[in-house]
Design an enzyme around this catalytic site. Structure first.
Site, short mmCIF file in Angstrom:
data_model
loop_
_atom_site.label_atom_id
_atom_site.label_comp_id
_atom_site.label_asym_id
_atom_site.label_seq_id
_atom_site.Cartn_x
_atom_site.Cartn_y
_atom_site.Cartn_z
N CYS A 115 0.82 -1.22 0.00
CA CYS A 115 0.00 0.00 0.00
C CYS A 115 0.85 1.27 0.00
O CYS A 115 0.39 2.32 -0.41
CB CYS A 115 -0.94 0.01 1.20
SG CYS A 115 -2.03 -1.40 1.18
N HIS A 262 -3.81 7.03 1.11
CA HIS A 262 -4.02 5.70 0.51
C HIS A 262 -5.43 5.25 0.89
O HIS A 262 -5.83 5.35 2.05
CB HIS A 262 -2.97 4.73 1.03
CG HIS A 262 -3.37 3.31 0.88
ND1 HIS A 262 -3.76 2.78 -0.33
CD2 HIS A 262 -3.47 2.30 1.79
CE1 HIS A 262 -4.08 1.51 -0.15
NE2 HIS A 262 -3.91 1.19 1.12
N ASN A 292 -10.03 -0.83 -2.23
CA ASN A 292 -8.61 -0.58 -1.91
C ASN A 292 -7.77 -1.17 -3.04
O ASN A 292 -7.74 -2.38 -3.23
CB ASN A 292 -8.31 -1.27 -0.57
CG ASN A 292 -6.86 -1.13 -0.13
OD1 ASN A 292 -5.99 -0.81 -0.94
ND2 ASN A 292 -6.61 -1.39 1.12
O1 UT7 Z 1 -4.52 -1.16 2.74
C1 UT7 Z 1 -3.61 -1.84 3.54
C2 UT7 Z 1 -3.90 -1.66 4.95
N1 UT7 Z 1 -5.16 -2.28 5.31
C3 UT7 Z 1 -5.95 -1.67 6.16
O2 UT7 Z 1 -5.66 -0.58 6.58
C4 UT7 Z 1 -7.19 -2.40 6.63
C5 UT7 Z 1 -7.40 -2.18 8.10
N2 UT7 Z 1 -8.51 -2.91 8.68
C6 UT7 Z 1 -9.79 -2.71 8.33
O3 UT7 Z 1 -10.07 -1.92 7.46
C7 UT7 Z 1 -10.87 -3.44 9.11
O4 UT7 Z 1 -10.27 -4.13 10.19
C8 UT7 Z 1 -11.68 -4.44 8.24
C9 UT7 Z 1 -12.57 -3.68 7.28
C10 UT7 Z 1 -10.76 -5.36 7.49
C11 UT7 Z 1 -12.60 -5.30 9.13
O5 UT7 Z 1 -13.43 -4.48 9.90
P1 UT7 Z 1 -13.56 -4.75 11.46
O6 UT7 Z 1 -14.48 -3.75 11.96
O7 UT7 Z 1 -12.17 -4.75 12.05
O8 UT7 Z 1 -14.23 -6.19 11.52
P2 UT7 Z 1 -13.73 -7.53 12.22
O9 UT7 Z 1 -12.63 -8.13 11.42
O10 UT7 Z 1 -13.50 -7.28 13.66
O11 UT7 Z 1 -15.01 -8.44 12.08
C12 UT7 Z 1 -16.21 -8.12 12.76
C13 UT7 Z 1 -17.23 -9.18 12.43
C14 UT7 Z 1 -16.72 -10.60 12.64
O12 UT7 Z 1 -17.82 -11.38 13.11
P3 UT7 Z 1 -17.99 -11.70 14.69
O13 UT7 Z 1 -16.73 -12.42 15.07
O14 UT7 Z 1 -18.15 -10.37 15.34
O15 UT7 Z 1 -19.21 -12.55 14.71
C15 UT7 Z 1 -16.36 -11.07 11.27
O16 UT7 Z 1 -16.43 -12.47 11.13
O17 UT7 Z 1 -17.59 -9.11 11.05
C16 UT7 Z 1 -17.42 -10.40 10.43
N3 UT7 Z 1 -17.00 -10.19 9.05
C17 UT7 Z 1 -17.88 -10.01 8.03
N4 UT7 Z 1 -19.22 -9.98 8.01
C18 UT7 Z 1 -19.80 -9.75 6.82
C19 UT7 Z 1 -15.74 -10.10 8.56
N5 UT7 Z 1 -15.80 -9.86 7.23
C20 UT7 Z 1 -17.10 -9.81 6.89
C21 UT7 Z 1 -17.76 -9.57 5.68
N6 UT7 Z 1 -19.11 -9.56 5.69
N7 UT7 Z 1 -17.11 -9.36 4.52
#
Ligand code: UT7
Length: 335
Positions: A115, A262, A292
């Site tokens: 990135c 980014h 992204n």
């Molecule tokens: O570009 C390079 C650098 N990358 C970044 O900067 C990305 C940084 N991170 C993020 O943007 C976020 O952490 C994400 C968008 C990747 C994820 O968001 P989050 O708010 O951190 O979600 P999470 O991973 O904590 O997941 C929350 C819940 C989980 O379910 P439970 O365990 O609460 O039941 C996941 O299983 O959301 C679930 N989940 C989804 N649900 C529906 C994870 N992915 C999905 C999905 N659709 N695609």
């Protein structure tokens, strides 16, 4: 010592639009979750047979940037190509673009900083122009993510975020001496290398070895991301490296006319905006349309912002990125 400036910009994205609802047909996800957590509404994916690849998209963006700089491929002294999704394991995309554009035997350097790739690439170009070694450098960021994502439920927390596309900039000697790229600031922290990574294929994970020796649930050939961990580091490093860039030029947040972060996640951009207390019209986001696109996200956003007239001569433009490695960086530009 010379100074450098951006004299041409271009971007290309595949025509195929993939909405959140389209992804919901492939995996257990939904439009509300994706929009709430990332701000993304749709992204572009290469479609089989549409003739695109990472290097081809890079070449398409480059042609536009060259035209706008009123340069021909013969005028380019060096290519710097940033991607994490090259067409081939080796050689890199730089030589492919050189061949596609029919360029002289100029150096083609491949940058692998994910990135942060475009910021690293701009920084490399800036140094070569500043020393006087080269006059015009073609800098490219391009990604074909859709070719290597896990579109099953297992990969949903990664796959919904990423999109395909390319952006290019020409970094030229700043003949007028006015403005230009003021400084660039690069960092990395390898202790977090596993938190956002793709382990194979590599010398550690050749494909037959993956299949033969690893259990079904061990999937090093799909990207892994510890999302929350990455998020927490991103918001700290983005702010830090923007401040570092401003301070090294005796500038303040209030001097920023346009911040192009980014496009990792709209929530990250909003967090940075809030932290720096920047007004809405001082931060440009287009992740809603493209997802992204890693190394391509800054040149695509920069080009769009410029095309929309949001960047004018004399403006202070700040580019900043954070991603896998971890690596991060900023570029401070007087347009
Ligand atoms: O570009 C390079 C650098 N990358 C970044 O900067 C990305 C940084 N991170 C993020 O943007 C976020 O952490 C994400 C968008 C990747 C994820 O968001 P989050 O708010 O951190 O979600 P999470 O991973 O904590 O997941 C929350 C819940 C989980 O379910 P439970 O365990 O609460 O039941 C996941 O299983 O959301 C679930 N989940 C989804 N649900 C529906 C994870 N992915 C999905 C999905 N659709 N695609």
């Amino acid at each position: 010592m010379y100074s450098s400036k951006i004299t041409g910009l271009g971007y290309y994205v595949p025509e195929n639009v993939v909405t959140n609802d389209d992804l919901a047909k492939l995996m257990d996800t939904n439009d509300a979750w994706i929009q709430e957590r990332t701000g993304i509404k749709e992204r572009r994916h290469i479609k089989k047979g549409d003739g695109n690849s990472t290097s081809i998209m890079g070449a398409k963006a480059s042609r536009i940037a060259l035209d706008r700089a009123e340069l021909s491929p013969d005028d380019i002294d060096m290519i710097v190509f940033a991607t994490l999704s090259p067409d081939m394991y080796f050689p890199g995309g730089g030589v492919e673009v050189q061949e596609m554009l029919g360029m002289r035997t100029v150096p083609a350097l491949d940058v692998r900083n994910q990135c942060s790739g475009f910021i690293y690439a701009i920084s490399v170009a800036d140094q070569f122009v500043k020393t006087g070694m080269y006059k015009h450098i073609l800098v490219i960021g391009s990604e074909n993510h859709s070719g290597g994502l896990d579109f099953s439920d297992r990969g949903r927390s990664v796959s919904v975020i990423f999109g395909d596309g390319a952006g290019a900039a020409i970094v030229s000697r700043n003949e007028s001496g006015e403005g230009g790229i003021l400084s660039t600031h690069l960092h990395s922290e390898g202790k977090h290398k596993d938190e956002l990574s793709l382990k194979g294929p590599s010398t550690g994970y050749w494909v037959p070895q993956i299949i033969a020796e690893n259990p079904q649930e061990d999937i090093p050939y799909y990207p892994y991301m510890n999302g929350q961990f990455v998020f927490k580091h991103a918001i700290v490093r983005f702010a830090e490296v923007i401040q570092e860039g401003l301070e090294s030029n005796d500038l303040e947040v209030g001097d920023i006319d346009m911040l192009i972060p980014h496009q990792a996640n709209l929530r990250i951009s909003q967090f940075i905006q809030h932290k720096l207390k920047l007004e809405d019209d001082k931060v440009f986001n287009n992740i809603q349309k493209y997802g992204n696109t890693t190394a391509a996200s800054i040149p695509i956003a920069l080009t769009e912002a410029w095309e929309m007239g949001k960047i004018k001569k004399g403006d202070l433009v700040v580019l900043a990125a954070f991603g896998s490695g971890f690596t991060w960086g900023s570029a401070i530009i007087r347009w």
